[in-house]
Design a protein around this motif. Structure first.
Motif, PDB file in Angstrom:
ATOM      1  N   ASP A 234      -3.816   0.958   7.729  1.00  0.00           N
ATOM      2  CA  ASP A 234      -4.935   0.493   8.560  1.00  0.00           C
ATOM      3  C   ASP A 234      -4.722   1.051   9.964  1.00  0.00           C
ATOM      4  OD1 ASP A 234      -6.739  -0.790  10.184  1.00  0.00           O
ATOM      5  OD2 ASP A 234      -6.465  -2.783   9.316  1.00  0.00           O
ATOM      6  N   PRO A 235      -5.539   2.041  10.370  1.00  0.00           N
ATOM      7  CA  PRO A 235      -5.291   2.715  11.654  1.00  0.00           C
ATOM      8  C   PRO A 235      -5.762   1.939  12.885  1.00  0.00           C
ATOM      9  CG  PRO A 235      -7.194   3.681  10.545  1.00  0.00           C
ATOM     10  CD  PRO A 235      -6.644   2.642   9.617  1.00  0.00           C
ATOM     11  N   THR A 236      -6.555   0.868  12.701  1.00  0.00           N
ATOM     12  CA  THR A 236      -7.002   0.035  13.839  1.00  0.00           C
ATOM     13  C   THR A 236      -6.797  -1.419  13.409  1.00  0.00           C
ATOM     14  OG1 THR A 236      -9.281   0.085  12.994  1.00  0.00           O
ATOM     15  CG2 THR A 236      -8.733   1.721  14.677  1.00  0.00           C
ATOM     16  N   CYS A 237      -5.547  -1.802  13.219  1.00  0.00           N
ATOM     17  CA  CYS A 237      -5.264  -3.007  12.415  1.00  0.00           C
ATOM     18  C   CYS A 237      -5.458  -4.318  13.145  1.00  0.00           C
ATOM     19  CB  CYS A 237      -3.865  -2.924  11.835  1.00  0.00           C
ATOM     20  SG  CYS A 237      -2.576  -3.150  13.082  1.00  0.00           S
ATOM     21  N   GLY A 238      -5.581  -4.324  14.481  1.00  0.00           N
ATOM     22  CA  GLY A 238      -5.772  -5.583  15.199  1.00  0.00           C
ATOM     23  C   GLY A 238      -4.715  -6.594  14.787  1.00  0.00           C
ATOM     24  N   SER A 239      -5.163  -7.792  14.387  1.00  0.00           N
ATOM     25  CA  SER A 239      -4.210  -8.863  14.062  1.00  0.00           C
ATOM     26  C   SER A 239      -3.747  -8.804  12.607  1.00  0.00           C
ATOM     27  CB  SER A 239      -4.829 -10.215  14.385  1.00  0.00           C
ATOM     28  OG  SER A 239      -6.046 -10.362  13.687  1.00  0.00           O
ATOM     29  N   ALA A 240      -3.999  -7.696  11.930  1.00  0.00           N
ATOM     30  CA  ALA A 240      -3.468  -7.390  10.585  1.00  0.00           C
ATOM     31  C   ALA A 240      -4.138  -8.156   9.449  1.00  0.00           C
ATOM     32  CB  ALA A 240      -1.954  -7.588  10.523  1.00  0.00           C
ATOM     33  N   THR A 241      -5.343  -8.677   9.679  1.00  0.00           N
ATOM     34  CA  THR A 241      -6.010  -9.450   8.620  1.00  0.00           C
ATOM     35  C   THR A 241      -6.182  -8.624   7.344  1.00  0.00           C
ATOM     36  OG1 THR A 241      -7.322 -10.265  10.476  1.00  0.00           O
ATOM     37  CG2 THR A 241      -7.873 -11.121   8.315  1.00  0.00           C
ATOM     38  N   LEU A 242      -6.634  -7.366   7.496  1.00  0.00           N
ATOM     39  CA  LEU A 242      -6.890  -6.555   6.303  1.00  0.00           C
ATOM     40  C   LEU A 242      -5.600  -6.260   5.545  1.00  0.00           C
ATOM     41  CD1 LEU A 242      -9.549  -4.111   7.767  1.00  0.00           C
ATOM     42  CD2 LEU A 242      -9.851  -5.498   5.711  1.00  0.00           C
ATOM     43  N   LEU A 243      -4.541  -5.966   6.283  1.00  0.00           N
ATOM     44  CA  LEU A 243      -3.266  -5.641   5.620  1.00  0.00           C
ATOM     45  C   LEU A 243      -2.709  -6.864   4.907  1.00  0.00           C
ATOM     46  CD1 LEU A 243      -1.691  -3.408   8.411  1.00  0.00           C
ATOM     47  CD2 LEU A 243      -2.407  -2.649   6.125  1.00  0.00           C
ATOM     48  N   ILE A 244      -2.818  -8.021   5.551  1.00  0.00           N
ATOM     49  CA  ILE A 244      -2.307  -9.256   4.927  1.00  0.00           C
ATOM     50  C   ILE A 244      -3.119  -9.555   3.666  1.00  0.00           C
ATOM     51  CG2 ILE A 244      -2.058 -11.760   5.228  1.00  0.00           C
ATOM     52  CD1 ILE A 244      -1.419 -11.165   8.218  1.00  0.00           C
ATOM     53  N   GLU A 245      -4.445  -9.452   3.774  1.00  0.00           N
ATOM     54  CA  GLU A 245      -5.266  -9.727   2.591  1.00  0.00           C
ATOM     55  C   GLU A 245      -5.005  -8.707   1.491  1.00  0.00           C
ATOM     56  OE1 GLU A 245      -6.843 -12.418   1.794  1.00  0.00           O
ATOM     57  OE2 GLU A 245      -6.286 -13.295   3.717  1.00  0.00           O
ATOM     58  N   ARG A 246      -4.741  -7.463   1.889  1.00  0.00           N
ATOM     59  CA  ARG A 246      -4.416  -6.458   0.862  1.00  0.00           C
ATOM     60  C   ARG A 246      -3.092  -6.800   0.174  1.00  0.00           C
ATOM     61  NH1 ARG A 246      -3.046  -4.481  -2.781  1.00  0.00           N
ATOM     62  NH2 ARG A 246      -2.981  -2.307  -3.474  1.00  0.00           N
ATOM     63  N   ALA A 247      -2.115  -7.248   0.950  1.00  0.00           N
ATOM     64  CA  ALA A 247      -0.826  -7.621   0.351  1.00  0.00           C
ATOM     65  C   ALA A 247      -1.023  -8.793  -0.616  1.00  0.00           C
ATOM     66  CB  ALA A 247       0.171  -7.994   1.445  1.00  0.00           C
ATOM     67  N   LEU A 248      -1.932  -9.702  -0.284  1.00  0.00           N
ATOM     68  CA  LEU A 248      -2.136 -10.885  -1.127  1.00  0.00           C
ATOM     69  C   LEU A 248      -3.051 -10.594  -2.332  1.00  0.00           C
ATOM     70  CD1 LEU A 248      -2.520 -13.552   1.719  1.00  0.00           C
ATOM     71  CD2 LEU A 248      -0.504 -13.110   0.296  1.00  0.00           C
ATOM     72  N   ALA A 249      -3.714  -9.433  -2.295  1.00  0.00           N
ATOM     73  CA  ALA A 249      -4.650  -9.107  -3.385  1.00  0.00           C
ATOM     74  C   ALA A 249      -3.936  -8.444  -4.561  1.00  0.00           C
ATOM     75  CB  ALA A 249      -5.750  -8.186  -2.870  1.00  0.00           C
ATOM     76  N   GLY A 250      -2.684  -8.081  -4.397  1.00  0.00           N
ATOM     77  CA  GLY A 250      -1.963  -7.428  -5.494  1.00  0.00           C
ATOM     78  C   GLY A 250      -0.908  -6.512  -4.939  1.00  0.00           C
ATOM     79  N   GLU A 251      -0.001  -6.136  -5.812  1.00  0.00           N
ATOM     80  CA  GLU A 251       1.138  -5.303  -5.394  1.00  0.00           C
ATOM     81  C   GLU A 251       0.686  -4.046  -4.649  1.00  0.00           C
ATOM     82  OE1 GLU A 251       4.683  -5.458  -5.869  1.00  0.00           O
ATOM     83  OE2 GLU A 251       3.962  -7.519  -5.854  1.00  0.00           O
ATOM     84  N   ALA A 252       1.478  -3.665  -3.676  1.00  0.00           N
ATOM     85  CA  ALA A 252       1.310  -2.365  -3.019  1.00  0.00           C
ATOM     86  C   ALA A 252       2.719  -1.943  -2.623  1.00  0.00           C
ATOM     87  CB  ALA A 252       0.415  -2.490  -1.801  1.00  0.00           C
ATOM     88  N   ALA A 253       2.968  -0.650  -2.632  1.00  0.00           N
ATOM     89  CA  ALA A 253       4.333  -0.194  -2.356  1.00  0.00           C
ATOM     90  C   ALA A 253       4.653  -0.302  -0.873  1.00  0.00           C
ATOM     91  CB  ALA A 253       4.499   1.236  -2.843  1.00  0.00           C
ATOM     92  N   ALA A 254       3.685   0.060  -0.028  1.00  0.00           N
ATOM     93  CA  ALA A 254       3.949   0.050   1.413  1.00  0.00           C
ATOM     94  C   ALA A 254       2.649  -0.219   2.144  1.00  0.00           C
ATOM     95  CB  ALA A 254       4.509   1.413   1.826  1.00  0.00           C
ATOM     96  N   LEU A 255       2.730  -1.029   3.194  1.00  0.00           N
ATOM     97  CA  LEU A 255       1.534  -1.334   4.000  1.00  0.00           C
ATOM     98  C   LEU A 255       1.879  -1.074   5.458  1.00  0.00           C
ATOM     99  CD1 LEU A 255       1.528  -4.273   1.813  1.00  0.00           C
ATOM    100  CD2 LEU A 255      -0.784  -3.550   2.358  1.00  0.00           C
TER     101      LEU A 255
END
Ligand SMILES: C[S@@+](CC[C@H](N)C(=O)[O-])C[C@H]1O[C@@H](n2cnc3c(N)ncnc32)[C@H](O)[C@@H]1O
Length: 408
Positions: free
Chosen positions: A257-278
């Motif tokens: 996420d290149p403009t991640c702000g408070s990281a909502t999208l990254l956190i929701e992506r982590a909670l939506a299923g496995e990912a190797a790196a965020l």
């Protein structure tokens, strides 16, 4: 009334402020938005409630972001809650055999439950007394209100409510409706309490009919409790959960996420299923600090890394399978248009360089024209896989799902 006095009332808080807010008729879109935010703020202390599972339960719908109903339905199915039908814009029906409280606690792409309370004739909003009698009749006859103890549990004998008219109405009509609702609800052991309530009674009207919708607001919702810190223009977390699902490619994904702000999208992506790196960047140190606090609160320190960096700077970007970006819109901050254009084009150029074949970028912005121009520039490398539209905070917001050409 301008938005600032509305927000001042919210800051003041307390039952009187809540009552004053209920009397305000917003005249403009910013006033309407300020009123919604202010009302949410003053009602921050709800009457606690819990869902009661018993032999009878009302029909339950879920409020989901308009335009993203299919994403929310897919989440419900994936998490074992059966098949959810769309029954209107932003509305899904929770199947009868499903416990709605469990679904509400687990599904991240839903805003909350809505209980259809009954249908009546259209409301004459310009005739206060007639309108008030029609609302009183709707409330008195409502099966879920008459039987509220069978599906909702509160401390004490009385269920506290707040009544809202969905359409704009003259102040006199508001007053008459609130007074009639108080009288009609008293025999049902419901008490008007706009500063602390467990259900919101929303009355909608159209030229064809009126409808009562009961919104249970007192059932605790801890799904987004990780949001300890905010940045201006933070994305709504329910919309973020939907976007995370649109971007998902697989468990081995590298997500950026290149403009991640408070990281909502990254956190929701982590909670939506496995990912190797965020990985997230933001050029604001404040945003990075907010992101780190939220990531820690979500218990995801080991999984998401956020750094202070310019999305257009050298380095930072790496080969990735998913890009998630809630780009600055510049609507509220009045960023200069040329700067936004440079940012959009620069981010798309980097997506073109770094997104792997078969990868997906999900981009979210209200700046439709700017994004279309930037996509046009990069059409040789990138293709639009899907285009969606939702609304947030009174704005229409567009979503592009982008892939590399020839790399589906
Ligand atoms: C709309 S906000 C993102 C909000 C985020 N989704 C959230 O929920 O908190 C946009 C973010 O982009 C950041 N930003 C703007 N220009 C940037 C740039 N050139 N490089 C990196 N970040 C940038 C801003 O600091 C802001 O935090």
């Amino acid at each position: 009334m301008r938005p600032s006095p509305i927000l001042a009332l919210a800051a003041h808080g307390g039952p009187q402020a809540a009552e004053r807010l209920q009397e305000i008729e917003p005249q403009t879109e910013p006033e309407r938005e300020a009123l919604l935010r202010a009302s949410a703020h003053v009602s921050a202390l709800p009457q606690p409630a819990a869902w009661r599972s018993g032999p009878w339960r009302p029909q339950v719908l879920f409020d989901v972001p308009a335009g993203l109903e299919h994403v929310a339905a897919a989440e419900a199915h994936e998490r074992g809650f059966g098949r959810w039908e769309q029954v209107g814009e932003g509305r899904l029906a929770c199947p009868d055999q499903i416990d709605p409280a469990q679904a509400a606690a687990q599904l991240r792409c839903t805003r909350g439950m809505l209980i259809p309370g009954g249908v009546g004739p259209p409301l004459p909003l310009d005739r206060p007394d007639e309108c008030a009698s029609a609302v009183a009749a709707l409330l008195s006859a409502s099966p879920p209100l008459r039987r509220w103890r069978e599906w909702l549990q509160v401390d004490g004998d009385v269920l506290r409510f707040r009544i809202t008219l969905a359409q704009q109405a003259p102040r006199q009509t508001h007053r008459a409706v609130v007074a009639a609702a108080r009288a009609a609800c008293q025999p049902l052991m419901l008490q008007d309490s706009p500063s602390s309530y467990a259900v919101e009674l929303l009355v909608e009207t159209s030229p064809a009919s009126s409808q009562l919708i009961i919104r249970p607001t007192g059932i605790p919702d801890t799904r987004f409790a990780y949001r300890l810190r905010d940045v201006p223009a933070a994305i709504n977390p329910v919309i973020a959960a939907c976007l995370a699902r649109l971007a998902r490619t697989g468990p081995g994904a590298t997500v950026l996420d290149p403009t991640c702000g408070s990281a909502t999208l990254l956190i929701e992506r982590a909670l939506a299923g496995e990912a190797a790196a965020l990985l997230g960047f933001d050029r604001s140190l404040n945003a990075v600090a907010a992101a780190q606090a939220n990531i820690a609160a979500a218990g995801l320190q080991g999984r998401i890394r956020v750094v202070e960096a310019d999305a257009l700077g050298r380095g930072g970007w790496l080969s990735c399978d998913e890009v998630l970006a809630n780009l600055p819109f510049g609507v509220r901050t009045r960023s200069d248009a040329a700067g936004l254009q440079r940012l959009y084009e620069g981010i798309l150029a980097r997506i073109g360089q770094h997104l792997r074949p078969g990868g997906r970028a999900v981009l979210y912005t209200a700046q439709r024209r700017l994004m279309e121009q930037a996509l046009h520039q990069h059409r040789a490398l990138l293709q639009i896989l899907d285009q969606l539209r939702t609304s947030s905070g009174g704005l229409v917001v567009h979503i592009w799902v982008i892939g590399r050409r020839g790399g589906r």
